[in-house]
Design an enzyme around this catalytic site. Structure first.
Site, PDB file in Angstrom:
ATOM      1  N   SER A 159      16.538 -53.214  -8.530  1.00 38.51           N
ATOM      2  CA  SER A 159      16.816 -54.471  -9.226  1.00 38.51           C
ATOM      3  C   SER A 159      18.266 -54.540  -9.690  1.00 38.51           C
ATOM      4  O   SER A 159      18.764 -53.614 -10.340  1.00 38.51           O
ATOM      5  CB  SER A 159      15.886 -54.621 -10.435  1.00 38.51           C
ATOM      6  OG  SER A 159      14.536 -54.682 -10.030  1.00 38.51           O
ATOM      7  N   GLU A 242       9.420 -46.023 -22.347  1.00 38.52           N
ATOM      8  CA  GLU A 242       9.363 -47.383 -21.823  1.00 38.52           C
ATOM      9  C   GLU A 242       8.046 -48.083 -22.137  1.00 38.52           C
ATOM     10  O   GLU A 242       7.946 -49.301 -22.017  1.00 38.52           O
ATOM     11  CB  GLU A 242       9.555 -47.319 -20.294  1.00 38.52           C
ATOM     12  CG  GLU A 242       9.697 -48.654 -19.612  1.00 38.52           C
ATOM     13  CD  GLU A 242       9.704 -48.511 -18.096  1.00 38.52           C
ATOM     14  OE1 GLU A 242      10.015 -49.499 -17.427  1.00 38.52           O
ATOM     15  OE2 GLU A 242       9.385 -47.423 -17.582  1.00 38.52           O
TER      16      GLU A 242
END
Length: 397
Positions: A159, A242
């Site tokens: 990404s 995360e």
């Protein structure tokens, strides 16, 4: 944990709102997007840094705000509601904690000032063809040659690699040991000769994914984070940090705010969509699920701060429920627009179509988002992988 209203937290929320009221108008009320354009990210980061909030997710000893989990959630919520630019989540929520925990003083001096000032954007090089969910099967190799590593291989689904200045990369430095033990964690300048980025156009008709190729890329040994072979443990540390952010709670809340706007603005017969009992019931059920996820986010985050091992399995539950809710809400948003819901409204960073569609300003980019969220249950660890973690850790299956 205690979910009762906190007067101190209410005061903090007002402090954030007062700050946001002073933010230039061009950096507020921005269209939906997964990542803001580079110029907006840099301007926003400099404003936050000037306020002393340049690293809202880090501890004070690392130059961060030292905010509690509830404060972080309030900050994210208010910024999302105000429509401010995104920060570079790859560095602030993923790489940053790794640098703070494992980097040398020299590495911190090299990278942290640029991070705080928004001058260096990052991407993540983990997944490979054939090594997505089974990350330990990665084959990109880094061979030692004097004071350098020579990297050869390919990463995929990278990404924003086309915008990134640097990439944090998992590579295999030893093929003779157990596959997890032979992985190392490297930082690579994307301008290094031999790095090639090729775009992948995704189902939402946007370019945020890429293939990234490494052809005899020479990287200084000083760019190794931790020791050789420590990459797998560093990655587990990164992914554990995360969990609470994977739910993307501010984004879910934004989706619900938009859905309520659609419900009150869209005609349905002689009234509005919200007056339809079946739609109002659907809206109420989605909102109840969102409230439950918000409470679970706080619980998981508090447990992670206490280093409670149970947070890992709850984080997997959170990932499943939150991403499935993302998909359902965006589907209902599209459904609420009726015949126009199937129209691919222009992506927020592309020119608006010449023909004006109904509710275009309200719904711009909505179809793109709905398609994008088809991947929510895949990226960040597929739902199948998360269910496997739950089965193993909770039920010993």
């Amino acid at each position: 944990m205690d979910f009762q209203p906190d007067a101190g937290l209410a005061a903090f929320r007002q402090e954030v709102r007062d700050f946001l009221a002073q933010v230039p108008a061009e950096l507020k009320g921005l269209q939906r997007c997964t990542r803001s354009p580079r110029e907006q990210i840099m301007r926003w980061q400099k404003l936050l840094q000037a306020r002393g909030w340049g690293a809202p997710y880090w501890a004070k000893e690392h130059g961060g705000t030292g905010w509690s989990v509830p404060q972080i959630l309030v900050f994210d919520d208010e910024c999302s509601a105000a429509g401010t630019p995104t920060q570079d989540a790859f560095v602030h929520k993923m790489l940053g904690p790794v640098l703070n925990a494992f980097a040398t003083p020299e590495q911190k001096a090299e990278h942290l000032p640029a991070i705080f000032n928004g001058e260096r954007l990052w991407c993540q090089g983990f997944s490979e063809p054939g090594a997505g969910s089974d990350l330990a099967a990665l084959r990109t190799r880094a061979e030692r040659d004097g004071d350098h590593y020579v990297i050869n291989g390919q990463k995929i689904w990278t990404s924003y690699a086309h915008h990134a200045d640097w990439i944090f990369l998992l590579v295999r430095t030893d093929f003779e040991v157990k596959k997890q033990a032979g992985i190392s964690f490297l930082l690579v300048d994307m301008n290094t000769p031999g790095v090639t980025v090729r775009p992948i156009r995704s189902i939402d008709d946007a370019h945020h994914l890429n293939e990234t190729f490494f052809d005899n890329v020479r990287v200084p040994v000083g760019n190794l984070i931790g020791a050789e072979g420590q990459g797998w443990n560093i990655t587990k540390f990164l992914l554990n940090n995360e969990h609470a952010t994977t739910a993307d709670l501010p984004e879910l809340k934004r989706y619900m705010r938009e859905l309520r706007l659609f419900a009150t603005a869209i005609p349905a017969g002689e009234g509005r969509l919200i007056e339809r009992t079946e739609f109002a019931l659907k809206l109420a059920r989605l909102d109840a699920e969102l409230q439950a996820i918000g409470m679970l986010v706080q619980r998981v985050a508090q447990m992670e701060q206490r280093h409670d091992p149970a947070s890992h399995v709850l984080g997997s539950m959170l990932k499943i429920r939150a991403t499935e809710l993302q998909q359902r809400i965006t589907e209902v948003q599209l459904e609420a627009l009726g015949d126009y819901g199937a129209v691919a409204y222009a992506h927020p960073h592309e020119a608006a179509p010449a023909q004006a569609y109904p509710l275009q300003e309200l719904a711009r980019g909505i179809a793109n988002d709905m398609f994008l969220r088809r991947a929510s249950t895949i990226y960040g660890g597929t739902s199948e992988v998360q269910r496997g973690i739950i089965a193993k850790m909770l039920f010993q299956l």
